[in-house]
Scaffold this motif. Sequence first.
Motif, mmCIF file in Angstrom:
data_model
loop_
_atom_site.group_PDB
_atom_site.id
_atom_site.type_symbol
_atom_site.label_atom_id
_atom_site.label_comp_id
_atom_site.label_asym_id
_atom_site.label_seq_id
_atom_site.Cartn_x
_atom_site.Cartn_y
_atom_site.Cartn_z
ATOM 1 N N LEU A 147 1.024 -1.202 0.084
ATOM 2 C CA LEU A 147 -0.032 -0.013 0.131
ATOM 3 C C LEU A 147 0.879 1.256 0.007
ATOM 4 O O LEU A 147 0.518 2.001 -0.652
ATOM 5 N N SER A 148 1.811 1.210 0.588
ATOM 6 C CA SER A 148 3.075 2.318 0.886
ATOM 7 C C SER A 148 3.405 2.679 -0.614
ATOM 8 O O SER A 148 3.580 3.749 -1.086
ATOM 9 N N ARG A 149 4.005 1.596 -1.207
ATOM 10 C CA ARG A 149 4.433 1.711 -2.520
ATOM 11 C C ARG A 149 3.380 2.256 -3.524
ATOM 12 O O ARG A 149 3.779 2.984 -4.407
ATOM 13 N N LEU A 150 2.328 1.697 -3.443
ATOM 14 C CA LEU A 150 1.181 2.202 -4.273
ATOM 15 C C LEU A 150 0.996 3.717 -4.206
ATOM 16 O O LEU A 150 0.910 4.450 -5.198
ATOM 17 N N GLU A 151 1.032 4.130 -2.990
ATOM 18 C CA GLU A 151 0.814 5.493 -2.606
ATOM 19 C C GLU A 151 2.016 6.274 -3.179
ATOM 20 O O GLU A 151 1.720 7.407 -3.843
ATOM 21 N N THR A 152 3.154 5.775 -2.830
ATOM 22 C CA THR A 152 4.303 6.548 -3.506
ATOM 23 C C THR A 152 4.629 6.800 -5.131
ATOM 24 O O THR A 152 4.658 7.649 -5.717
ATOM 25 N N MET A 153 4.310 5.621 -5.654
ATOM 26 C CA MET A 153 3.922 5.662 -7.235
ATOM 27 C C MET A 153 2.960 6.309 -7.714
ATOM 28 O O MET A 153 3.086 7.049 -8.929
ATOM 29 N N THR A 154 1.530 6.770 -6.918
ATOM 30 C CA THR A 154 0.717 7.493 -7.278
ATOM 31 C C THR A 154 1.305 9.161 -7.410
ATOM 32 O O THR A 154 0.781 9.697 -8.352
ATOM 33 N N LEU A 155 1.999 9.253 -6.263
ATOM 34 C CA LEU A 155 2.414 10.477 -6.203
ATOM 35 C C LEU A 155 3.501 11.021 -7.324
ATOM 36 O O LEU A 155 3.695 12.167 -7.687
ATOM 37 N N MET A 156 4.134 9.869 -7.886
ATOM 38 C CA MET A 156 5.081 10.311 -8.775
ATOM 39 C C MET A 156 4.602 10.751 -10.331
ATOM 40 O O MET A 156 5.140 11.296 -11.196
ATOM 41 N N ALA A 157 2.870 10.435 -10.377
ATOM 42 C CA ALA A 157 2.468 11.136 -11.473
ATOM 43 C C ALA A 157 2.161 12.329 -11.412
ATOM 44 O O ALA A 157 1.912 13.006 -12.414
ATOM 45 N N GLY A 158 2.780 13.091 -10.470
ATOM 46 C CA GLY A 158 2.906 14.633 -10.352
ATOM 47 C C GLY A 158 1.689 15.331 -10.454
ATOM 48 O O GLY A 158 1.554 16.687 -10.740
ATOM 49 N N MET A 159 0.483 14.689 -10.020
ATOM 50 C CA MET A 159 -0.981 15.465 -9.781
ATOM 51 C C MET A 159 -1.163 16.390 -8.641
ATOM 52 O O MET A 159 -1.938 16.843 -8.673
ATOM 53 N N ASP A 160 -0.102 16.314 -7.639
ATOM 54 C CA ASP A 160 -0.105 17.028 -6.616
ATOM 55 C C ASP A 160 -1.548 16.848 -6.017
ATOM 56 O O ASP A 160 -2.128 17.597 -5.384
ATOM 57 N N LEU A 161 -1.595 15.516 -5.688
ATOM 58 C CA LEU A 161 -3.018 15.135 -5.159
ATOM 59 C C LEU A 161 -2.620 14.972 -3.415
ATOM 60 O O LEU A 161 -1.771 14.641 -2.848
ATOM 61 N N PRO A 162 -3.705 15.189 -2.510
ATOM 62 C CA PRO A 162 -3.570 15.384 -1.179
ATOM 63 C C PRO A 162 -3.392 13.709 -0.901
ATOM 64 O O PRO A 162 -3.870 12.880 -1.438
ATOM 65 N N VAL A 163 -2.681 13.302 0.149
ATOM 66 C CA VAL A 163 -2.413 11.766 0.617
ATOM 67 C C VAL A 163 -3.524 11.213 0.861
ATOM 68 O O VAL A 163 -3.806 10.044 0.573
ATOM 69 N N ARG A 164 -4.481 11.897 1.637
ATOM 70 C CA ARG A 164 -5.934 11.246 1.916
ATOM 71 C C ARG A 164 -6.441 10.744 0.705
ATOM 72 O O ARG A 164 -7.278 9.773 0.564
ATOM 73 N N ALA A 165 -6.618 11.436 -0.376
ATOM 74 C CA ALA A 165 -7.288 11.248 -1.608
ATOM 75 C C ALA A 165 -6.667 10.114 -2.116
ATOM 76 O O ALA A 165 -7.430 9.155 -2.866
ATOM 77 N N ILE A 166 -5.259 10.042 -2.172
ATOM 78 C CA ILE A 166 -4.590 8.713 -2.884
ATOM 79 C C ILE A 166 -5.220 7.620 -1.960
ATOM 80 O O ILE A 166 -5.369 6.566 -2.522
ATOM 81 N N ARG A 167 -4.899 7.702 -0.847
ATOM 82 C CA ARG A 167 -5.427 6.405 -0.030
ATOM 83 C C ARG A 167 -6.618 6.047 -0.096
ATOM 84 O O ARG A 167 -7.045 4.974 -0.036
ATOM 85 N N GLU A 168 -7.598 7.031 -0.264
ATOM 86 C CA GLU A 168 -9.005 6.681 -0.645
ATOM 87 C C GLU A 168 -9.307 5.919 -1.843
ATOM 88 O O GLU A 168 -9.856 4.857 -2.001
ATOM 89 N N GLN A 169 -8.500 6.378 -2.850
ATOM 90 C CA GLN A 169 -8.600 5.691 -4.041
ATOM 91 C C GLN A 169 -7.998 4.235 -4.160
ATOM 92 O O GLN A 169 -8.854 3.356 -4.723
ATOM 93 N N VAL A 170 -7.025 4.069 -3.126
ATOM 94 C CA VAL A 170 -6.171 2.862 -2.993
ATOM 95 C C VAL A 170 -7.258 1.979 -2.551
ATOM 96 O O VAL A 170 -7.416 0.831 -2.734
ATOM 97 N N SER A 171 -7.732 2.328 -1.347
ATOM 98 C CA SER A 171 -8.537 1.425 -0.455
ATOM 99 C C SER A 171 -9.965 1.282 -1.272
ATOM 100 O O SER A 171 -10.678 0.194 -1.028
ATOM 101 N N SER A 172 -10.393 2.091 -2.119
ATOM 102 C CA SER A 172 -11.540 1.830 -2.946
ATOM 103 C C SER A 172 -11.437 0.842 -3.995
ATOM 104 O O SER A 172 -12.304 -0.078 -4.543
ATOM 105 N N ALA A 173 -9.973 0.975 -4.588
ATOM 106 C CA ALA A 173 -9.984 0.170 -6.055
ATOM 107 C C ALA A 173 -9.530 -1.292 -5.762
ATOM 108 O O ALA A 173 -9.934 -2.072 -6.267
ATOM 109 N N ILE A 174 -8.691 -1.268 -4.498
ATOM 110 C CA ILE A 174 -8.101 -2.766 -4.491
ATOM 111 C C ILE A 174 -8.991 -3.508 -3.263
ATOM 112 O O ILE A 174 -9.208 -3.176 -2.319
#
Length: 471
Positions: A359-386
């Motif tokens: 989960l931590s690596r998915l969060e880090t790699m999502t941040l690499m996309a450069g979208m400047d998303l808040p961490v909570r939004a990324i974690r919500e995406q991860v928890s909802s998708a997987i």
Amino acid sequence: MSLLKRIEQGQGKPTEQTSDASQAPGGDASRLSSLQARRVSAPSTTPQEGTYFDLKTRVQNRLLAELDPSMDITKTEEVRKTIQGLFEQILSEENIVLSRPERARLFEQITAEILGLGPLQTLLEDETVTEIMVNGAKNIYIERKGKIHRVPVTFESNDHVMRIIDRIVAPLGRRIDESSPYVDARLADGSRVNAVIPPISLVGPTLTIRKFSKIPITIEQMVQFGTLTPESLQFLKACVEARLNIVISGGTGSGKTTLLNVLSGFIPSDERILTIENAAELQLRQEHVVTLESRPPNIEGRGEITIRHLVVNALRMRPDRIIVGEIRDDAALDMLQAMNTGHDGSMTTLHSNSPRDTLSRLETMTLMAGMDLPVRAIREQVSSAIDMIVHEERMRDGSRKVTNITEVSGMEGDVITTTDLFVFEQTGLENGKVIGHMRPTGLRPKFMEKIEAAGIHLPPSIFGVGSRQRY
């Protein structure tokens, strides 16, 4: 003392060659033309060292000169018979006297140079070898039963290694040179190849081949090897059929792709499947499969097609399921988006040390996309998708085992919550072999509703008879 035995005693020193089976693409008549145009020049060595190479070079050059350039080299058996006839004729005309074993060995080596991958051909044909590692011309290692061994096989020189590397990558339209000194490729049977050359590699050209079994590993073998238990496998089968999104994680060589191949076999045959990989190696058995492969930039630095590009494009191809061979960069964001936009039942692999690290690596790699998303939004995406993480490890005895089957439960505050459904427990080590068993934790996943909605009913014993249950 026989000729070849005398020769073998003086083979320690590298010899210089130009090219016997150079960079021409394998699999068509053009390779023969290229080989004939670039004959092997006899190496300049001492008589003892040069005897064998001189003999091999002379016979090989005559053989190439007399082969028909228009011959279809893909018809291996026909070409092999032709080479055998010419080989016997050349030895007879030149009055070269060899014993039967010596003659057979020389023929196999020359044939491997023309039709195969030279010194590596015998290792590729050995079913017990799972990985081949070339560290320069004189250091070759293999993996057998999860353990690494050095083998008494060598190349003649670093140039010889380079010719074999070129032979692998050229038919795929890829290149390797000083400006692009590493490359991912594959063999015709799907085996994964990575090559690194100087100036990046300081030990000479290096080549790593992850072999794929000609006969794919079956479900029964996974249980027999102890990778999974029948109960955990039945549960995973239900998860795939119920279209849950699954991430398979683990370290290098832990068996992630093999497990992905096995799980993909549970996908119904009436679904459209898109696979996306850096080098196509998945072996799906379904009829309706579209395979996409990324592409590196050309010599001008243009034309690159990344995994992320392919994931985005796949959404326009009406997929029922998207399977990504491995997520390793900003493509993670698009994969999560695909899982969240109706493409249930998607699967991918990812390198990590544990389900939590996944989960931590998915969060880090999502941040690499450069979208400047808040961490909570990324974690919500991860928890909802997987829906689930299947973590696999290579144990100290070389065996591969699934150590965790973990549900991604949701969010509590800013933290993604997970629940272990099956856990491998090591109970000991006997004669260097890991002893243990995968056991259910007694907890039922929240996504059981999805499984039951798909008409699949699992017996309570799968999750541990008499254990407390959570809904």
